[in-house]
Scaffold this motif. Structure first.
Motif, PDB file in Angstrom:
ATOM      1  N   SER A  54       0.828  -1.201   0.000  1.00  0.00           N
ATOM      2  CA  SER A  54       0.000   0.000   0.000  1.00  0.00           C
ATOM      3  C   SER A  54       0.867   1.258   0.000  1.00  0.00           C
ATOM      4  O   SER A  54       0.607   2.211  -0.753  1.00  0.00           O
ATOM      5  CB  SER A  54      -0.915   0.006   1.227  1.00  0.00           C
ATOM      6  N   SER A  55       1.917   1.266   0.822  1.00  0.00           N
ATOM      7  CA  SER A  55       2.819   2.419   0.885  1.00  0.00           C
ATOM      8  C   SER A  55       3.531   2.633  -0.443  1.00  0.00           C
ATOM      9  O   SER A  55       3.703   3.773  -0.898  1.00  0.00           O
ATOM     10  CB  SER A  55       3.849   2.227   2.002  1.00  0.00           C
ATOM     11  N   LEU A  58       1.039   4.230  -2.807  1.00  0.00           N
ATOM     12  CA  LEU A  58       0.809   5.632  -2.461  1.00  0.00           C
ATOM     13  C   LEU A  58       1.995   6.504  -2.866  1.00  0.00           C
ATOM     14  O   LEU A  58       1.814   7.643  -3.313  1.00  0.00           O
ATOM     15  CB  LEU A  58       0.543   5.768  -0.960  1.00  0.00           C
ATOM     16  N   SER A  62       2.017   9.706  -5.508  1.00  0.00           N
ATOM     17  CA  SER A  62       2.147  10.944  -4.736  1.00  0.00           C
ATOM     18  C   SER A  62       2.557  12.155  -5.562  1.00  0.00           C
ATOM     19  O   SER A  62       2.282  13.290  -5.186  1.00  0.00           O
ATOM     20  CB  SER A  62       3.165  10.746  -3.609  1.00  0.00           C
ATOM     21  N   ILE A 123       2.368   8.987   4.230  1.00  0.00           N
ATOM     22  CA  ILE A 123       2.206   7.806   3.388  1.00  0.00           C
ATOM     23  C   ILE A 123       2.590   6.542   4.144  1.00  0.00           C
ATOM     24  O   ILE A 123       1.940   5.500   4.015  1.00  0.00           O
ATOM     25  CB  ILE A 123       3.040   7.960   2.099  1.00  0.00           C
ATOM     26  N   LYS A 128      -3.176   8.999   2.017  1.00  0.00           N
ATOM     27  CA  LYS A 128      -2.922   9.417   0.644  1.00  0.00           C
ATOM     28  C   LYS A 128      -2.445  10.862   0.623  1.00  0.00           C
ATOM     29  O   LYS A 128      -3.050  11.743   1.232  1.00  0.00           O
ATOM     30  CB  LYS A 128      -4.190   9.275  -0.202  1.00  0.00           C
ATOM     31  N   THR A 129      -1.354  11.101  -0.087  1.00  0.00           N
ATOM     32  CA  THR A 129      -0.739  12.425  -0.166  1.00  0.00           C
ATOM     33  C   THR A 129      -0.424  12.736  -1.621  1.00  0.00           C
ATOM     34  O   THR A 129       0.027  11.862  -2.362  1.00  0.00           O
ATOM     35  CB  THR A 129       0.563  12.462   0.665  1.00  0.00           C
ATOM     36  N   TYR A 130      -0.679  13.980  -2.017  1.00  0.00           N
ATOM     37  CA  TYR A 130      -0.395  14.348  -3.403  1.00  0.00           C
ATOM     38  C   TYR A 130       0.367  15.664  -3.440  1.00  0.00           C
ATOM     39  O   TYR A 130       0.015  16.628  -2.765  1.00  0.00           O
ATOM     40  CB  TYR A 130      -1.681  14.481  -4.216  1.00  0.00           C
ATOM     41  N   LYS A 159      -9.454  14.370  -2.777  1.00  0.00           N
ATOM     42  CA  LYS A 159      -9.276  13.008  -2.271  1.00  0.00           C
ATOM     43  C   LYS A 159      -8.085  12.818  -1.341  1.00  0.00           C
ATOM     44  O   LYS A 159      -8.192  12.107  -0.342  1.00  0.00           O
ATOM     45  CB  LYS A 159      -9.191  12.036  -3.450  1.00  0.00           C
ATOM     46  N   PRO A 160      -6.912  13.414  -1.625  1.00  0.00           N
ATOM     47  CA  PRO A 160      -5.758  13.170  -0.738  1.00  0.00           C
ATOM     48  C   PRO A 160      -6.003  13.703   0.671  1.00  0.00           C
ATOM     49  O   PRO A 160      -6.642  14.740   0.849  1.00  0.00           O
ATOM     50  CB  PRO A 160      -4.618  13.940  -1.417  1.00  0.00           C
TER      51      PRO A 160
END
Length: 249
Positions: A54-55, A58, A62, A123, A128-130, A159-160
């Protein structure tokens, strides 16, 4: 029996259990480990693998231009930065209250490094990070507006859990671009945290946004729940160049 177990694990999307259950079972038998402990070991390994995958996903999504951690930041080179306050950000408590984090200061002081290091920590905990520059953000929104899909594009920036907007103020924006920026910041207000870096003081935002009214509206939402860090000092790049020159002299 083993083939049936592997088949069931595959259907249940338990790849670690499918690959390692036999080895763990042998260890459990040799050490007389209870069935519950045997199952616990398998599930812990499965969970760790799921978290890792998962990480990794993400991180790929990112948008980070590079990866930096807080341990790589040279606090000794930037004595005006309160290291304790920066490290407090790593507990990510600001996410629960939807606070924003703003790093202000001249180029080369590590603002982007700090922003990314917080994003990396988020993350690692599954958030979630963008990351996107202010210029790219408004460019994408303008293109979406031209294609009649502005609302859909704005929703992607909702979303993030953390939206990192980098280099605010490096390029001036016209009024229409400032409106796009306002829509994202307004929609995330008290809903999701923003980390923003800028080389301009708040008093200069009216000029860089081309509209003092929009600048005031944006700052009102950004600053209402925020943690602000003003960085001062010598640019890393200029300092390294100066040290290199003195060494070679």
């Amino acid at each position: 029996m083993s083939e049936k177990l592997v088949e069931l694990c595959t259907k249940l999307q338990l790849p670690v259990t499918a690959n390692s259950w036999s080895t763990v079972a042998d260890q459990a038998a040799k050490n007389n480990i209870p069935y519950s402990a045997f199952l616990e070991r398998l599930l812990e390994a499965e969970l760790a693998d799921k978290h890792l995958r998962s990480s990794q996903t993400l991180l790929k999504l990112s948008g980070f231009p590079f990866r930096k951690t807080l341990d790589e930041f040279q606090f000794e080179a930037q004595p005006t930065i309160d290291e304790r306050r920066i490290r407090e950000l790593m507990n990510l408590s600001f996410l629960e209250s939807h606070e924003n984090v703003l790093f202000l200061g001249p180029p080369g002081l590590g603002k982007t490094h700090l922003a990314i290091s917080i994003g990396m920590e988020a993350i690692s905990r599954g958030f979630k990070t963008y990351f996107i520059s202010a210029n790219d953000l408004v460019t994408q929104l303008r293109k979406a507006d031209e294609d009649n899909r502005l609302e859909r594009k704005i929703r992607t920036f909702m979303k993030p859990r953390i939206l990192i907007i980098d280099e605010m103020g490096y390029l001036r924006l016209n009024t229409s671009s400032a409106h796009y920026l306002f829509q994202v910041i307004s929609r995330r207000y008290e809903r999701g945290s923003i980390i923003l870096t800028s080389n301009k003081s708040f008093g200069e935002w009216g000029e860089i946004l081309g509209d003092s009214v929009i600048a005031t509206a944006i700052l009102d939402r950004l600053l209402h729940h925020s943690r602000i860090f003003n960085l001062k000092g010598e640019s890393y790049r200029l300092r390294e160049r100066r040290l290199s020159s003195s060494t070679n002299a």
